[in-house]
Design an enzyme around this catalytic site. Structure first.
Site, PDB file in Angstrom:
ATOM      1  N   LYS A 148       0.842  -1.206   0.000  1.00  0.00           N
ATOM      2  CA  LYS A 148       0.000   0.000   0.000  1.00  0.00           C
ATOM      3  C   LYS A 148       0.880   1.259   0.000  1.00  0.00           C
ATOM      4  O   LYS A 148       0.611   2.216  -0.723  1.00  0.00           O
ATOM      5  CB  LYS A 148      -0.933  -0.005   1.217  1.00  0.00           C
ATOM      6  CG  LYS A 148      -2.038  -1.057   1.106  1.00  0.00           C
ATOM      7  CD  LYS A 148      -2.810  -1.271   2.400  1.00  0.00           C
ATOM      8  CE  LYS A 148      -3.763  -2.444   2.261  1.00  0.00           C
ATOM      9  NZ  LYS A 148      -4.449  -2.807   3.509  1.00  0.00           N
ATOM     10  N   GLN A 196      -4.303  -1.507   9.813  1.00  0.00           N
ATOM     11  CA  GLN A 196      -4.207  -2.845   9.213  1.00  0.00           C
ATOM     12  C   GLN A 196      -4.758  -3.895  10.180  1.00  0.00           C
ATOM     13  O   GLN A 196      -4.362  -3.948  11.346  1.00  0.00           O
ATOM     14  CB  GLN A 196      -2.744  -3.143   8.852  1.00  0.00           C
ATOM     15  CG  GLN A 196      -2.529  -4.443   8.102  1.00  0.00           C
ATOM     16  CD  GLN A 196      -3.146  -4.447   6.702  1.00  0.00           C
ATOM     17  OE1 GLN A 196      -3.092  -3.475   5.977  1.00  0.00           O
ATOM     18  NE2 GLN A 196      -3.750  -5.568   6.336  1.00  0.00           N
ATOM     19  N   ASP A 236     -10.765   3.074   4.424  1.00  0.00           N
ATOM     20  CA  ASP A 236     -11.116   1.656   4.316  1.00  0.00           C
ATOM     21  C   ASP A 236     -12.637   1.478   4.286  1.00  0.00           C
ATOM     22  O   ASP A 236     -13.122   0.387   3.963  1.00  0.00           O
ATOM     23  CB  ASP A 236     -10.547   0.873   5.518  1.00  0.00           C
ATOM     24  CG  ASP A 236      -9.272   0.118   5.157  1.00  0.00           C
ATOM     25  OD1 ASP A 236      -9.033  -0.109   3.953  1.00  0.00           O
ATOM     26  OD2 ASP A 236      -8.525  -0.247   6.087  1.00  0.00           O
TER      27      ASP A 236
END
Ligand code: NAD
Length: 290
Positions: free
Chosen positions: A52, A96, A119
């Site tokens: 990412k 994460q 997200d």
């Protein structure tokens, strides 16, 4: 049969984002900035976060990687989240997953400012998704919608069967495919581990979106001719012949199902690369909306 080339489409999207960012820079506007928080040293998580961060560099974004120790307290992690919420430099950030067991994941996700929640995991954003409001669509479902759109796959009036009801893939996917619009306007069946005779549903499906994480679960006898297959599954299957000692395997028996499918995503190179591209897209949106 057409392969849905997620690698190519994700590169197209990254090129488009790169152009937009260059234009923003030329106008003296702030560069989009993504931060990624990772707790602990889990190998797969470090790999995902690393890719990412590399993707940010590829499109000209700023990025910040925040690595925190495995034994960090929940309060300290919440403080870090508050710092990021208040940091005007950061347009969007991700935490994460999975987090260590002593941390309440829901409490952490609830603490993220919905405006920076690229997200799309915050309940406010999930609710907006269900209500057709402006939001951040979680990156994997967003990537699947984009693949369907760019390959011009008809979804209206089709029967879409989703396998798996996770909060990050299956559940939002079922909502998106039932929403008004193209892609969308599908009749959706959401199946899961308690579904009886799952093959009965998949055999009737025009589109199957599989997100359960069981290698080669979907076989040719479970689908009809002409079906569109989206394989989200990523499982590391041990393989002594592979350089890394494992091969990445999808939920779909690609060799036999591809013989019957009209469109199919490969694994790797299908949904996976799209996920990262759409995280970048969400970060750009966060910057543009702020
Ligand atoms: P999860 O692991 O949280 O949940 C799996 C879901 O599958 C559950 O809802 C469960 O009910 C269902 N399920 C399990 N066994 C089943 C069975 N035998 N029959 C029917 N349903 C069954 O799901 P997740 O986090 O959505 O991940 C699913 C897969 O997708 C994993 O392989 C994961 O690695 C992969 N994934 C890929 C990406 C990507 O970018 N390509 C992103 C996220 C997840």
């Amino acid at each position: 049969m057409t392969i849905l080339d997620g690698k190519k489409i994700s590169n197209d999207i990254k090129d488009e984002i790169t152009t937009t960012v260059a234009q923003m820079k030329a106008k003296g506007e702030k560069t989009p900035h993504l931060a990624a928080v990772i707790v602990g040293e889990d190998g797969a998580s470090l790999t995902y976060v690393g890719s990412k961060v590399r993707a940010c560099a590829r499109v000209g974004f700023e990025s910040t990687l925040i690595q925190l120790p495995d034994d960090i307290t929940q309060d300290d992690l919440l403080n870090k989240i508050q710092e990021l919420n208040q940091d005007a430099e950061i347009d969007g950030f991700i935490v994460q997953l999975p987090l260590p067991k002593h941390i309440d994941t829901q409490a952490i996700l609830l603490a993220v400012d919905p405006k920076k929640d690229v997200d799309g995991f915050h309940p406010e954003n999930f609710g907006k998704l269900a209500l057709d409001m402006e939001t951040f669509i979680p990156a994997t479902p967003f990537g699947i919608m984009e693949l369907l759109k760019r390959y011009d796959i008809e979804t209206s009036g089709k029967h879409t069967v989703v396998i798996g009801r996770s909060h990050i893939v299956g559940r939002p996917m079922s909502i998106l495919m039932s929403r008004k619009g193209q892609p969308g306007d599908s009749t959706v069946t959401l199946t899961h581990s308690r579904t009886k005779d799952l093959a009965h549903y998949t055999r009737e499906a025009d589109i199957v979106i599989s997100a359960l994480g069981v290698p080669n679960f979907l076989t040719a006898d479970m689908v009809k001719k002409g079906v569109v297959i989206i394989d989200v599954g990523i499982t590391r299957v041990p393989d002594a012949n592979a350089a890394k000692g494992y091969v990445i395997t999808g939920d779909v028996d690609f060799a036999e199902v591809s013989e019957k499918a009209s469109y199919i995503t490969p694994v790797p190179g299908g949904v996976g690369p799209m996920t990262i591209a759409m995280l970048l897209q969400n970060t750009l949106l966060a910057r543009q909306r702020s």
